[in-house]
Motif scaffolding. Structure first.
Motif, PDB file in Angstrom:
ATOM      1  N   ALA A  98       0.727  -1.276   0.009  1.00  0.00           N
ATOM      2  CA  ALA A  98       0.136  -0.106  -0.069  1.00  0.00           C
ATOM      3  C   ALA A  98       0.957   1.357   0.002  1.00  0.00           C
ATOM      4  CB  ALA A  98      -0.913   0.212   1.165  1.00  0.00           C
ATOM      5  N   ALA A  99       2.273   1.140   0.335  1.00  0.00           N
ATOM      6  CA  ALA A  99       2.953   2.406   0.412  1.00  0.00           C
ATOM      7  C   ALA A  99       3.139   2.838  -1.231  1.00  0.00           C
ATOM      8  CB  ALA A  99       4.073   2.156   0.834  1.00  0.00           C
ATOM      9  N   SER A 100       3.013   2.142  -2.220  1.00  0.00           N
ATOM     10  CA  SER A 100       3.210   2.699  -3.504  1.00  0.00           C
ATOM     11  C   SER A 100       1.766   2.188  -4.265  1.00  0.00           C
ATOM     12  CB  SER A 100       4.291   1.642  -4.090  1.00  0.00           C
ATOM     13  OG  SER A 100       4.011   0.171  -4.240  1.00  0.00           O
ATOM     14  N   HIS A 101       0.783   1.418  -3.901  1.00  0.00           N
ATOM     15  CA  HIS A 101      -0.476   1.400  -4.269  1.00  0.00           C
ATOM     16  C   HIS A 101      -1.444   1.762  -3.399  1.00  0.00           C
ATOM     17  CE1 HIS A 101       2.676  -1.083  -6.445  1.00  0.00           C
ATOM     18  NE2 HIS A 101       1.833  -0.993  -7.667  1.00  0.00           N
ATOM     19  N   GLY A 102      -1.528   2.732  -2.997  1.00  0.00           N
ATOM     20  CA  GLY A 102      -2.550   3.277  -2.022  1.00  0.00           C
ATOM     21  C   GLY A 102      -3.468   4.496  -2.340  1.00  0.00           C
ATOM     22  N   GLY A 103      -3.340   4.704  -3.702  1.00  0.00           N
ATOM     23  CA  GLY A 103      -4.223   5.747  -4.081  1.00  0.00           C
ATOM     24  C   GLY A 103      -5.703   5.195  -4.533  1.00  0.00           C
ATOM     25  N   VAL A 104      -6.458   6.130  -4.766  1.00  0.00           N
ATOM     26  CA  VAL A 104      -7.825   5.926  -5.320  1.00  0.00           C
ATOM     27  C   VAL A 104      -7.894   4.979  -6.643  1.00  0.00           C
ATOM     28  CG1 VAL A 104      -8.297   7.971  -6.570  1.00  0.00           C
ATOM     29  CG2 VAL A 104     -10.202   6.751  -5.481  1.00  0.00           C
ATOM     30  N   ASP A 105      -6.805   5.322  -7.562  1.00  0.00           N
ATOM     31  CA  ASP A 105      -6.926   4.771  -8.731  1.00  0.00           C
ATOM     32  C   ASP A 105      -6.646   3.226  -8.629  1.00  0.00           C
ATOM     33  OD1 ASP A 105      -7.417   7.002 -10.169  1.00  0.00           O
ATOM     34  OD2 ASP A 105      -5.456   7.332 -10.183  1.00  0.00           O
ATOM     35  N   ASP A 106      -5.728   2.999  -7.442  1.00  0.00           N
ATOM     36  CA  ASP A 106      -5.309   1.712  -7.238  1.00  0.00           C
ATOM     37  C   ASP A 106      -6.380   0.808  -6.636  1.00  0.00           C
ATOM     38  OD1 ASP A 106      -2.371   1.667  -8.071  1.00  0.00           O
ATOM     39  OD2 ASP A 106      -2.148   3.333  -6.521  1.00  0.00           O
ATOM     40  N   ALA A 107      -7.105   1.445  -5.768  1.00  0.00           N
ATOM     41  CA  ALA A 107      -8.345   0.805  -5.217  1.00  0.00           C
ATOM     42  C   ALA A 107      -9.333   0.509  -6.261  1.00  0.00           C
ATOM     43  CB  ALA A 107      -8.805   1.820  -3.994  1.00  0.00           C
ATOM     44  N   ARG A 108      -9.571   1.408  -7.317  1.00  0.00           N
ATOM     45  CA  ARG A 108     -10.598   1.151  -8.156  1.00  0.00           C
ATOM     46  C   ARG A 108     -10.183   0.013  -8.971  1.00  0.00           C
ATOM     47  NH1 ARG A 108     -11.408   7.338 -10.313  1.00  0.00           N
ATOM     48  NH2 ARG A 108     -12.703   7.957  -8.592  1.00  0.00           N
ATOM     49  N   ASP A 109      -8.790  -0.278  -9.500  1.00  0.00           N
ATOM     50  CA  ASP A 109      -8.286  -1.256 -10.171  1.00  0.00           C
ATOM     51  C   ASP A 109      -8.545  -2.482  -9.461  1.00  0.00           C
ATOM     52  OD1 ASP A 109      -6.562  -2.024 -12.392  1.00  0.00           O
ATOM     53  OD2 ASP A 109      -5.411  -2.771 -11.071  1.00  0.00           O
ATOM     54  N   LEU A 110      -8.337  -2.426  -8.056  1.00  0.00           N
ATOM     55  CA  LEU A 110      -8.319  -3.805  -7.492  1.00  0.00           C
ATOM     56  C   LEU A 110     -10.009  -4.063  -7.317  1.00  0.00           C
ATOM     57  CD1 LEU A 110      -6.775  -4.420  -4.064  1.00  0.00           C
ATOM     58  CD2 LEU A 110      -9.129  -4.794  -4.277  1.00  0.00           C
ATOM     59  N   ARG A 111     -10.847  -3.066  -7.238  1.00  0.00           N
ATOM     60  CA  ARG A 111     -12.121  -3.532  -7.228  1.00  0.00           C
ATOM     61  C   ARG A 111     -12.574  -4.228  -8.528  1.00  0.00           C
ATOM     62  NH1 ARG A 111     -15.986   1.709  -6.166  1.00  0.00           N
ATOM     63  NH2 ARG A 111     -15.049   1.825  -8.387  1.00  0.00           N
ATOM     64  N   GLU A 112     -12.234  -3.626  -9.664  1.00  0.00           N
ATOM     65  CA  GLU A 112     -12.641  -4.278 -10.779  1.00  0.00           C
ATOM     66  C   GLU A 112     -11.966  -5.936 -11.133  1.00  0.00           C
ATOM     67  OE1 GLU A 112     -10.982  -1.561 -13.889  1.00  0.00           O
ATOM     68  OE2 GLU A 112     -12.694   0.035 -13.311  1.00  0.00           O
ATOM     69  N   LYS A 113     -10.744  -6.077 -10.551  1.00  0.00           N
ATOM     70  CA  LYS A 113     -10.476  -7.449 -10.680  1.00  0.00           C
ATOM     71  C   LYS A 113     -10.890  -8.300  -9.912  1.00  0.00           C
ATOM     72  CE  LYS A 113      -5.852  -5.635 -12.804  1.00  0.00           C
ATOM     73  NZ  LYS A 113      -4.447  -5.768 -12.522  1.00  0.00           N
ATOM     74  N   ALA A 114     -11.299  -7.764  -8.556  1.00  0.00           N
ATOM     75  CA  ALA A 114     -11.906  -8.713  -7.326  1.00  0.00           C
ATOM     76  C   ALA A 114     -12.929  -9.576  -7.855  1.00  0.00           C
ATOM     77  CB  ALA A 114     -11.995  -7.867  -6.078  1.00  0.00           C
ATOM     78  N   PHE A 115     -13.777  -9.231  -8.653  1.00  0.00           N
ATOM     79  CA  PHE A 115     -15.061  -9.970  -8.989  1.00  0.00           C
ATOM     80  C   PHE A 115     -14.701 -10.988  -9.853  1.00  0.00           C
ATOM     81  CE2 PHE A 115     -16.531  -5.747  -7.837  1.00  0.00           C
ATOM     82  CZ  PHE A 115     -17.669  -6.364  -6.993  1.00  0.00           C
ATOM     83  N   PHE A 116     -13.401 -11.313 -10.520  1.00  0.00           N
ATOM     84  CA  PHE A 116     -13.275 -12.358 -11.297  1.00  0.00           C
ATOM     85  C   PHE A 116     -12.975 -13.607 -10.375  1.00  0.00           C
ATOM     86  CE2 PHE A 116     -12.036  -8.885 -14.218  1.00  0.00           C
ATOM     87  CZ  PHE A 116     -12.759  -9.106 -15.260  1.00  0.00           C
ATOM     88  N   ALA A 117     -13.417 -14.697 -10.838  1.00  0.00           N
ATOM     89  CA  ALA A 117     -13.117 -15.834  -9.914  1.00  0.00           C
ATOM     90  C   ALA A 117     -11.776 -16.307  -9.773  1.00  0.00           C
ATOM     91  CB  ALA A 117     -14.256 -16.968 -10.385  1.00  0.00           C
ATOM     92  N   PRO A 118     -11.268 -16.917  -8.881  1.00  0.00           N
ATOM     93  CA  PRO A 118      -9.812 -17.637  -8.590  1.00  0.00           C
ATOM     94  C   PRO A 118      -9.668 -18.525  -9.840  1.00  0.00           C
ATOM     95  CG  PRO A 118     -11.145 -18.679  -6.896  1.00  0.00           C
ATOM     96  CD  PRO A 118     -11.953 -17.400  -7.723  1.00  0.00           C
ATOM     97  N   VAL A 119      -8.276 -18.653 -10.522  1.00  0.00           N
ATOM     98  CA  VAL A 119      -7.993 -19.514 -11.615  1.00  0.00           C
ATOM     99  C   VAL A 119      -8.051 -21.172 -11.321  1.00  0.00           C
ATOM    100  CG1 VAL A 119      -6.051 -19.897 -13.089  1.00  0.00           C
ATOM    101  CG2 VAL A 119      -6.498 -17.609 -12.376  1.00  0.00           C
ATOM    102  N   LYS A 120      -7.264 -21.385  -9.815  1.00  0.00           N
ATOM    103  CA  LYS A 120      -7.225 -22.854  -9.525  1.00  0.00           C
ATOM    104  C   LYS A 120      -7.448 -22.996  -8.108  1.00  0.00           C
ATOM    105  CE  LYS A 120      -2.164 -22.828  -9.268  1.00  0.00           C
ATOM    106  NZ  LYS A 120      -0.898 -23.598  -9.817  1.00  0.00           N
ATOM    107  N   SER A 121      -7.611 -22.065  -7.352  1.00  0.00           N
ATOM    108  CA  SER A 121      -7.929 -22.280  -5.936  1.00  0.00           C
ATOM    109  C   SER A 121      -9.273 -21.999  -5.544  1.00  0.00           C
ATOM    110  CB  SER A 121      -7.014 -21.181  -5.042  1.00  0.00           C
ATOM    111  OG  SER A 121      -5.557 -21.413  -5.356  1.00  0.00           O
TER     112      SER A 121
END
Length: 663
Positions: A98-121
């Motif tokens: 979070a020291a280098s990825h703590g902004g609002v844009d990083d949080a939006r990117d994380l939110r968009e990727k989080a809805f994808f299902a896990p690959v093999k776990s």
């Protein structure tokens, strides 16, 4: 060949059972995993290097283990091997700094990727390290996702400052606070690692490594890794650890503490000079001294603190701490620790740290200059310690009191059985007939001697002779260390009495031995010893009585390693009982052969009369060719007592110890 990984990476725990010092966190987590009661978001907080990120990885492995629900990952399935210590990692477990990825844009990117299902776990796990660095806008962007995540999503926040995580996020997580690792547990863990590495480490070096790590496992392993890298065939020694880590050696701390206990200003400032000359930091020395005083305060309150582990020290150092704490009072130690702590605060940013260190030492050495409560209590501690060392020695001279009420018993103890000539001379002026021999004296007046024989008649003799110091038993508790600690005060007392004695004690001699009754002084030359024996020994004895409250015999030798030169010679070897004879007229009534009535036991002791120095004067005048009839009258009051004392010294070789007022 590649260099090995750092220790904290090679020995990073892979299960909750391997995490040390965090049982209050690992046990509930294991129970939740085994019972399949895992929350969707966790917050791990605590100091750096205490296992937050490591525990987050173990939690992610356990969540995705094929044998889940399980308390600890199995380590055999693909997911466990991918997330193992040297594994390649898993695409479904994402670590974000979070020291280098703590902004609002990083949080939006994380939110968009989080809805994808896990690959093999089973779960997609986000580990957000240094979560307190996420901005408020970033947390607000993640708020809805953290509050209502999809079923396959889990969040683990790790931070050293949980207060900076906004309350809306903290309220939606399970908070587990991590703590610093206890020193004893960390010491045992380091010992195991050194055995695994095949490198020996001295027990005295372990506390230094633990102290440098400050309770952090990662920092401690980094310090140990540095020491292992620089260790030689002997392994990690105390000298290596203290030198690389910059800590003050124990020898310097022992020297300065002993000097404080003895009030030795020269020793204290000599240690300060050694600190500066060896290139050590005065601030670090002051900090180490404060830590030593803290240990002494604890040992003073709890004498078995080193043995019970209340303070983390080695066995031999614990014994030294107990011995050092016994030299101080609690008020002295507390005052010294307060002064050093205040001085350490003043030294921050100071341009002359040595000057401040010397001022701190001067304040500690002078409790008399402190008129506050701490200074008064420190002075009381010193007085109580001296009284406890001296015991009840001043009350001991009261023992000869019964002898004063028994005048008959004092004479047989004063007259020795062997040297007959002095007794005959004393008897010559008393009666025209010669005095009976000592063998015939006891049967002749049996009645007055027997009732008084039960009284302690033998006690006045040791009081009058120089061998009296064995009488007070409490002085036997003194040791050579105690005498050297009180020696500066004794020297100061002699300075007020006689400056020549003070010069001899400070420039020509030193204390080399003490057996409880005899104080042995070593002189650097024979001339100084002879000059000291010429009259300074009595001055020293008076100073010892004032400071210690005891009577010691003074013995002077040339050198500590040379043959003893002997104590001051007695007045005359031919008359060993002369001191007793000189003391008898001063403390007792006339002998029983003075008058015939004296042989009868009186119902009450007669009133004290003046010392019978006239008897000695008459004995001097009774020498031939004078007529015995013209001897001086025994009751002649015109005879001068001072001339009698001079006669004792000249004729009998006696030494007048003390003159008691008449009546």
């Amino acid at each position: 060949m590649d260099s090995p990984l750092a220790l904290y990476r090679r020995y990073r725990p892979e299960t909750f059972a391997e995490v040390i010092g965090q049982e209050h966190v690992t046990e509930p987590l294991r129970a939740a995993l085994a019972g399949n009661r895992v929350n969707h978001a966790y917050l791990f907080s605590g100091p750096r290097g205490c296992g937050k990120t490591t525990s987050a990885r173990i939690l992610a492995r356990a969540l995705n283990c094929e044998r889940a629900p399980i308390a600890d990952p199995c380590g055999e399935c693909d997911s466990c091997r991918d997330l193992a210590r040297g594994g390649p990692g898993s695409i479904d477990v994402i670590e974000i700094d979070a020291a280098s990825h703590g902004g609002v844009d990083d949080a939006r990117d994380l939110r968009e990727k989080a809805f994808f299902a896990p690959v093999k776990s089973r779960y997609k796990v986000y580990i957000i390290d240094e979560a307190h660095m996420v901005t408020t806008q970033g947390f607000n962007a993640l708020l809805k996702l953290v509050e209502e995540p999809p079923p396959h999503l889990r969040f683990i926040f790790a931070t050293t400052e949980p207060d900076k995580v906004i309350p809306t996020i903290r309220s939606r997580t399970h908070h587990y606070p991590f703590r610093l690792i206890p020193p004893r547990l960390l010491s045992s863990y380091l010992t195991e690692l050194c055995e695994l590495e095949g490198v020996s480490i001295e027990p005295t070096a372990l506390p230094l490594v633990v102290r440098a790590g400050a309770g952090s496992a990662r920092d401690t392993l980094s310090v140990l890794d540095q020491l292992l890298g620089g260790a030689g065939p002997a392994g990690v020694t105390y000298q290596l650890a203290s030198g690389l880590l910059g800590y003050t050696p124990d020898t310097l701390l022992d020297d300065v503490v002993d000097a404080f206990a003895a009030g030795d200003g020269g020793g204290v400032f000599g240690v300060v000079d050694r600190v500066i000359e060896t290139g050590q930091d005065p601030r670090r020395f002051t900090e180490d001294l404060l830590r030593r005083l803290r240990d002494l305060v604890i040992v003073s309150a709890v004498p078995d603190a080193p043995a019970t582990g209340l303070i983390d020290v080695s066995g031999d150092q614990g014994e030294r701490l107990v011995a050092q704490a016994a030299r101080f009072g609690r008020a002295e130690l507390t005052r010294a620790a307060d002064l050093v702590a205040a001085g350490l605060t003043e030294m921050r940013g100071a341009t002359a740290p040595r000057l401040l260190l010397e001022l701190i030492c001067a304040r500690v050495l002078l409790p008399a200059a402190d008129h506050g409560t701490d200074g008064v209590l420190a002075r009381l501690d010193r007085l109580e310690r001296r009284m406890s060392i001296a015991g009840s020695a001043p009350a001991e001279p009261a023992a000869p009191a019964p002898a004063a009420a028994a005048p008959v018993a004092a004479v047989p103890t004063a007259v020795p059985p062997t040297p007959v000539p002095p007794a005959e001379k004393l008897a010559a002026p008393v009666e025209p007939d010669p005095m009976p021999e000592p063998d015939d004296f006891d049967p002749e007046p049996p009645e007055p001697v027997e009732p008084v024989a039960s009284a302690p008649a033998a006690e006045p003799a040791p009081v009058a002779t120089p061998a009296a110091p064995p009488a007070p038993a409490p002085t036997g508790s003194l040791s050579l260390v105690d005498v050297r600690r009180l020696w500066p005060d004794v020297i100061a007392a002699t300075q007020r009495k006689r400056r020549v004695t003070w010069i001899h004690l400070t420039q020509n001699s030193q204390v080399v031995g003490f057996d409880g009754t005899t104080l042995t002084l070593g002189f650097n030359n024979a001339g100084a010893r002879g000059s000291f024996e010429g009259g300074s020994a009595e001055v020293l004895q008076e100073a010892i009585r004032e400071v210690v409250g005891a009577e010691w015999r003074i013995e002077c030798i040339l050198d500590p390693g040379a043959t003893a030169g002997g104590a001051p010679p007695p007045a005359d070897p031919g008359f060993p009982a002369a001191p007793a004879v000189s003391a008898a007229p001063l403390t007792s009534d006339p002998p029983p052969w003075d008058t015939p009535a004296a042989a009868e036991p009186a119902p009450e002791p007669p009133a004290p009369r003046r010392p019978r120095m006239a008897d000695i004067q008459a004995e001097a005048e009774a020498e031939p060719p004078h007529d015995p009839d013209e001897a001086v009258d025994l009751d002649d009051a015109d005879v001068d007592a001072e001339s009698g004392a001079e006669l004792l010294v000249r004729e009998l070789g006696a030494q007048v110890i003390e003159e008691i007022p008449h009546g």
